[in-house]
Design an enzyme around this catalytic site. Structure first.
Site, PDB file in Angstrom:
ATOM      1  NE  ARG A   1      -6.524  -2.360   5.090  1.00  0.00           N
ATOM      2  CZ  ARG A   1      -5.711  -3.438   5.925  1.00  0.00           C
ATOM      3  NH1 ARG A   1      -6.334  -4.462   6.144  1.00  0.00           N
ATOM      4  NH2 ARG A   1      -4.595  -3.334   6.125  1.00  0.00           N
TER       5      ARG A   1
ATOM      6  CG  ASP B   1      -2.394  -0.914   1.423  1.00  0.00           C
ATOM      7  OD1 ASP B   1      -2.094  -1.583   0.083  1.00  0.00           O
ATOM      8  OD2 ASP B   1      -3.000  -1.157   2.041  1.00  0.00           O
TER       9      ASP B   1
HETATM   10  O1  F6P Z   1      -1.737  -5.587   3.052  1.00  0.00           O
HETATM   11  C1  F6P Z   1      -2.381  -4.466   2.321  1.00  0.00           C
HETATM   12  C2  F6P Z   1      -3.591  -5.157   1.545  1.00  0.00           C
HETATM   13  O2  F6P Z   1      -3.210  -5.574   0.606  1.00  0.00           O
HETATM   14  C3  F6P Z   1      -4.473  -4.061   1.392  1.00  0.00           C
HETATM   15  O3  F6P Z   1      -4.280  -3.294   0.296  1.00  0.00           O
HETATM   16  C4  F6P Z   1      -5.721  -4.796   1.296  1.00  0.00           C
HETATM   17  O4  F6P Z   1      -6.942  -4.132   1.764  1.00  0.00           O
HETATM   18  C5  F6P Z   1      -5.458  -5.958   2.395  1.00  0.00           C
HETATM   19  O5  F6P Z   1      -4.197  -5.889   2.557  1.00  0.00           O
HETATM   20  C6  F6P Z   1      -6.099  -7.122   2.124  1.00  0.00           C
HETATM   21  O6  F6P Z   1      -5.894  -8.033   3.347  1.00  0.00           O
HETATM   22  P1  F6P Z   1      -6.207  -9.483   3.407  1.00  0.00           P
HETATM   23  O7  F6P Z   1      -5.107 -10.423   2.413  1.00  0.00           O
HETATM   24  O8  F6P Z   1      -5.778  -9.994   4.576  1.00  0.00           O
HETATM   25  O9  F6P Z   1      -7.587  -9.784   2.865  1.00  0.00           O
END
Ligand code: F6P
Length: 334
Positions: free
Chosen positions: A184, A140
């Site tokens: 996010r 991010d």
């Molecule tokens: O690590 C950041 C991220 O890739 C965000 O951009 C995204 O919202 C989130 O992780 C998704 O997380 P997970 O893989 O836990 O669903």
């Protein structure tokens, strides 16, 4: 502003731990390799905890030697696995992790992760005396104190590769494509990938009511513009690509709109050259920082120089998006 390079006193470090935490990101392996090999060079033992903070709590670890990090610099993901640990948010979890660390007689810990991981480390430091430093691992790029986080460059390259392909089909059908990218809380993946892929518009969480502006923009698009790509950061307040597409269809029923949610494909793949170099540099300096007696700081790179930012500052989200890049996108996409 966050560049802190105070005089540091050298201390003797014999044994350190390392873990990856939060969402994985390409380049984490390169960072692990750099930590282990640098530590080895200075005669420091390294152990790796498995599945982030959960591994600390459960005392799940592996001994890492020079050889055990061979052949990983080019691989995405993390050989140590990762997790978003709920238990590390509890007092019981934090205490258990502190107890395990004490039993290992560790002098230092390297945490590779993002915002949540560093906030966890700040809490944990109330229960342990171990020295903790961090390397920014998240696609991010939403941490203060570094120009680029580990994973960001590879992720934006993945996005532009996908958007280039979407452009071909969008062009052939004269369609609008709404492409949702990760982010996010930050629109930095959206912004850079939009510039690099020549996208017509972006919607990002840093800018409110941008969907109204988008509708005005659609009205002003050149008539001879065939394909249109709109990149939406998942964290935009409009609610993602499906919502944006619905709004466009409502105002512009004559437009042919399609949706692509890129999702976790952005988190995988071989790290780019820049990623491997930056991740290696950060891992190398993480070990040197522990030897320099630094604590609760994130190693970053600002203007090609290594920087040390207190976790507390690193985890404050950037609320302002680069206005110059935004304005340039606006002009170039017209
Ligand atoms: O690590 C950041 C991220 O890739 C965000 O951009 C995204 O919202 C989130 O992780 C998704 O997380 P997970 O893989 O836990 O669903």
């Amino acid at each position: 502003m966050y560049f802190i390079d105070y005089f540091c006193q050298k201390i003797k470090v014999n044994k350190i731990g390392i873990l990856t935490s939060g969402g994985d990101s390409p380049g984490m392996n390169a960072c692990i390799r750099a930590v282990v090999r640098t530590a080895h060079y200075f005669g420091i033992e390294t152990i790796g905890f498995i599945r982030g903070y959960d591994g600390l709590i459960d005392n799940q670890y592996v001994t890492l030697s020079r050889n055990s990090v061979s052949g990983i610099i080019h691989r995405g993901g993390t050989i140590l696995k990762t997790a978003r640990s709920e238990r590390f948010r509890t007092e019981e979890g934090l205490k258990m992790a502190a107890k395990n660390i004490a039993n290992h007689s560790l002098d230092g810990m390297v945490i590779i992760g993002g915002d949540g991981s560093f906030k966890g480390a700040i809490e944990w430091s109330k229960y342990t005396n171990v020295q903790i430093v961090g390397c920014p691992g998240t696609i991010d790029n939403d941490l203060l104190g570094t120009d680029f986080t580990i994973g960001y460059d590879t992720a934006i390259n993945t996005v532009i590769e996908a958007v280039d392909k979407l452009r071909d089909t969008a062009e052939s059908h004269d369609r609008i494509f709404v492409v949702e990218v990760m982010g996010r809380d930050a629109g930095l993946i959206a912004l850079r990938s939009a510039i690099a892929s020549g996208a017509e518009a972006i919607l990002v969480p840093e800018i409110k009511n941008d969907v109204d502006v988008l509708i005005q923009k659609i009205n002003s698009w050149r008539k001879d513009k065939s394909s249109k790509i709109i990149i939406v950061a998942e964290g935009d307040e409009t609610g993602g690509a499906y919502k944006v597409a619905d709004i466009i269809k409502q105002y512009k029923p004559d437009h042919d709109v399609r949706i692509t949610v890129l999702g976790h494909i952005q988190r995988g793949g071989n790290p780019s050259c820049m990623e491997r170099v930056n991740a290696s540099l950060m891992g190398y300096h993480a070990v040197k920082s522990l030897m320099d007696n630094r604590h609760l700081v994130m190693i970053g790179i600002i203007d090609k120089k290594v920087s040390y930012t207190p976790f507390e500052k690193a985890t404050k989200h950037i609320q302002n998006i680069n206005e110059d890049l935004l304005q340039m996108l606006e002009i170039l996409s017209s």
